[in-house]
Scaffold this active site. Structure first.
Site, short mmCIF file in Angstrom:
data_model
loop_
_atom_site.label_atom_id
_atom_site.label_comp_id
_atom_site.label_asym_id
_atom_site.label_seq_id
_atom_site.Cartn_x
_atom_site.Cartn_y
_atom_site.Cartn_z
N GLY A 240 -6.62 -8.02 10.91
CA GLY A 240 -6.81 -6.63 10.15
C GLY A 240 -5.48 -5.75 10.16
O GLY A 240 -4.71 -6.29 11.06
N GLY A 243 -3.78 -0.71 13.42
CA GLY A 243 -4.85 0.73 13.56
C GLY A 243 -6.31 0.40 13.37
O GLY A 243 -6.69 1.56 13.30
N THR A 247 -7.39 -4.31 19.22
CA THR A 247 -7.22 -4.20 20.62
C THR A 247 -8.28 -3.37 21.26
O THR A 247 -8.62 -3.63 22.50
CB THR A 247 -5.73 -3.51 21.03
OG1 THR A 247 -5.07 -4.01 20.27
CG2 THR A 247 -5.63 -3.60 22.43
N GLU A 464 7.35 18.27 -10.75
CA GLU A 464 5.74 17.94 -10.10
C GLU A 464 4.78 18.64 -11.00
O GLU A 464 3.79 18.08 -10.96
CB GLU A 464 5.87 18.93 -8.68
CG GLU A 464 6.82 18.51 -7.67
CD GLU A 464 6.54 16.98 -7.26
OE1 GLU A 464 5.39 16.45 -7.29
OE2 GLU A 464 7.59 16.24 -7.04
#
Length: 661
Positions: A240, A243, A247, A464
């Site tokens: 995967g 994060g 583990t 923007e």
């Protein structure tokens, strides 16, 4: 007292033992201190005055003051005066030292040779009576100070290496004794040891937990499965993105399995010495078999499991490859491996060797994806437990506003929000603290002190505003949340979106996303009739999307339904492209046509809504931030202004891929 002593655990006894032990280092220090003191105080010449032959002849021999002369080691002469002389009575060197009763000499003279010294002395005493002649003696002595000058450094080196070997033998220092360098450095979580992590701490990942819990249940109740003829899986591969909790699941297995659990990183197998990696693999499985049933967890297995032959054509002997071969043998070789389950984790499954992934070695592959909205909500609840929250914190809203975040990202947001609240001297963590934490993690820290000229500020504001207007009027672009021209990280401004969680993307969605990326550059050209370098990131993303659309996804009619994407990675070793020059020219032409078509469509849309573009840009120049309420006030409710005029620009040949490319 006896009962209390028997109830002590081995751990407590081990912790108390050093306090009652004796430190042998003090013995070494006292020994060398004694040698130094003995050398200093036992030397009978420490206070003797160095004199020349002239002084000896004119001042001592002629006045008959010398009692005796001792020649030491044929190098120097010690001169002792008679006690009746004034020099002897006034001298401070006549006292005996602490370790010897020998009288100390008053003078000392270095002699060239014994024969020359005796000849001079005989001439000087030629007129003396036989009873007045000086007694000369010869002695050989050992100078402890000189001996220690070369013994002490060697002894210090020996003691230093003894100390280092002792540290390494106890598992400290460099990680193991030189004699045990081939031994495994895996950490053992033995049976009965309580772990702080259980499956209750793993939020989300329901399918992954179900498969891993089945392995744990097999170890606890093997008869349930073996009576039907089932065999225990030898290996479970956790795959995967970083994060996602690989583990963490392994830690939960260690806490729930109640069997010996060995954990080790893949990089710990590889050393600078040849053969160490394979030796550590053998030792690891030997220890695991001695404590069967047991579990072995290898984190970041791609450090040793990389596919053999890739990039190793110029290497004659690869230590990593030898380690992998030994691991393959232990997993499925002639030797028995009953009762040992291997868990492994990696986020790079594409580079692993196929022999490692086949059934019989790693039978199960568990894929951990990024959490969904419901799973993110569960993860937030886990990480919000230790925080003091205000009443306005909505866990559902936090999960909705964090799409694409992994479990580690969510933990970082919660911690960063608490830090922001503490920095502002708050008693509770509010919802706006979480939003500030999200903005900081995604975009970087605000740099309000960065000085920008008014011309540049106007350019950034219109840039923007162009992104915002285009994405607001295109129905397939993600929902716009906020627009800001406050510098963050390396960017001078940003438009914040709320991405939708979807697995596939249609052509119209591709097209709208590309137009939204080009909105900033198009706005600069329309307003200022000039373009700047501020659209570099937008152009890079758009170009990559267009090339992937044409050459990977087969979304261009002229190129056709072809894909040159190589998921196996075998083309990495091929020098050149997997297609002809004419195909490369066609791909370049279609990519250019795709981007130019999207750019013209974007300019037409901004020309139509030029007034809204200017109004939004002026709002950003005054307030620096435009929230969703401001956008709705200036641009109207989203979805109510989509007209046929806008839709006529949708060209079925112009489509791009999603933002993940």
């Amino acid at each position: 007292m006896e009962q209390k002593r028997n109830n002590d655990t081995p751990k407590d006894q081990k912790q108390r033992f050093p306090s009652g032990g004796f430190n042998y280092s003090w013995i070494y220090l006292l020994f060398f201190g004694f040698l130094l003191a003995f050398s200093f105080f036992s030397s009978p010449i420490s206070g003797a005055k160095e004199v020349s032959w002239t002084f000896l002849q004119d001042s001592l021999l002629t006045q008959n003051k010398i009692s005796k002369i001792i020649v030491v080691n044929r190098e120097f002469a010690e001169i002792y005066l008679k006690k009746s002389t004034d020099d002897a009575q006034n001298s401070e060197d006549t006292a005996t030292n602490l370790f010897s009763t020998i009288e100390s000499p008053q003078y000392r003279m270095t002699i060239g040779s014994i024969e020359n010294f005796e000849s001079k002395l005989e001439k000087a005493q030629s007129n003396f009576l036989p009873s007045e002649k000086i007694d000369i003696r010869y002695q050989n002595r050992t100078n402890w100070f000189t001996a220690l000058s070369w013994i002490l450094p060697i002894a210090i080196l020996i003691l230093f290496w003894l100390y280092m070997f002792k540290r390494m033998g106890n598992g400290g220092g460099m990680g193991g004794s030189m004699m045990n360098i081939g031994k495994s450095t895996a950490k053992l979580v033995d049976k009965g040891t309580t772990s702080a992590v259980t499956f209750d701490d793993v939020a989300g990942l329901k399918e992954a937990k179900t498969e891993v819990m089945e392995v744990v249940d097999f170890l606890k109740h093997p008869e349930t499965y073996t009576k039907l003829g089932a065999k225990i899986p030898k290996g479970v591969m956790l795959v995967g993105p970083p994060g996602t909790g690989k583990t963490l699941i392994a830690k939960a297995v260690a806490g729930e399995a109640q069997v010996p659990f060995f954990t080790m990183s893949g990089s710990e197998f590889v050393e600078m010495f040849v053969g160490v990696g394979a030796s550590r693999v053998r030792d690891l499985f030997k220890r695991a078999k001695e404590k069967t049933p047991s579990i072995v967890f290898i984190d970041e297995i791609d450090a040793i499991g990389r596919s053999r032959g890739k990039g190793n054509s110029f290497q004659t002997n690869d230590e990593r490859e030898s380690t992998l071969n030994q691991l393959l043998t232990e997993l499925d070789g002639f030797g028995p491996n009953t009762g040992v389950i291997v868990l492994a984790a990696t986020n790079r499954p594409d580079i692993l060797d196929k022999a490692l992934l086949r059934p019989g070695r790693f039978d199960r592959h568990i894929y951990l994806e990024l959490p969904t909205k419901e799973e993110r909500e569960e993860i937030f609840k886990v990480h919000l437990k230790p925080l003091k929250l205000a009443k306005d914190v909505d866990v559902t809203a936090l999960a909705k506003l964090s799409p694409g975040f992994s479990g580690a990202d969510i933990a970082n947001i919660c911690n960063e929000a608490a830090l922001i609240a503490a920095r502002k001297k708050k008693d509770l963590v509010h919802f706006r603290d979480f939003m500030a934490a999200r903005d900081r993690i995604v975009g970087g820290m605000e740099r309000k002190s960065k000085i920008i000229s008014q011309k540049e500020k106007e350019t950034v504001a219109h840039h923007e505003a162009g992104h915002a207007v285009v994405s607001w009027y295109l129905k397939n672009v993600d929902s716009l949340v906020k627009v800001s021209i406050i510098p963050r990280g390396k960017s001078l401004g940003a438009a914040w979106y709320l991405p939708e969680e979807r697995q596939i993307v249609t052509k119209s969605q591709f097209m709208d996303q590309m137009c939204a990326s080009l909105g900033g550059r198009a706005a600069e050209e329309i307003v200022f009739n000039e373009i700047s370098s501020g659209a570099l990131d937008d152009l890079e993303k758009t170009t990559k999307q267009a090339y992937a659309m044409v050459s990977y996804y087969g979304l261009n009619k002229k190129v056709g339904p072809l894909s040159f994407y190589d998921s196996s990675g075998q083309n990495d070793r091929i020098i050149g492209k997997p297609y002809s020059e004419s195909m490369a020219q066609l791909i370049d032409t279609q990519v250019q046509a795709t981007i130019n078509g999207a750019y013209e469509r974007t300019k037409a849309l901004l020309q139509e809504h030029r007034e809204e573009l200017e109004e939004l840009a002026q709002h950003l120049l005054q307030h620096e931030v435009a929230e969703k309420e401001d956008l709705e006030r200036i641009l109207g409710k989203r979805g109510t202004h989509t007209t046929e005029k806008n839709n006529k620009h949708d060209d079925p040949q112009l489509s791009i891929i999603n933002n993940e490319v």
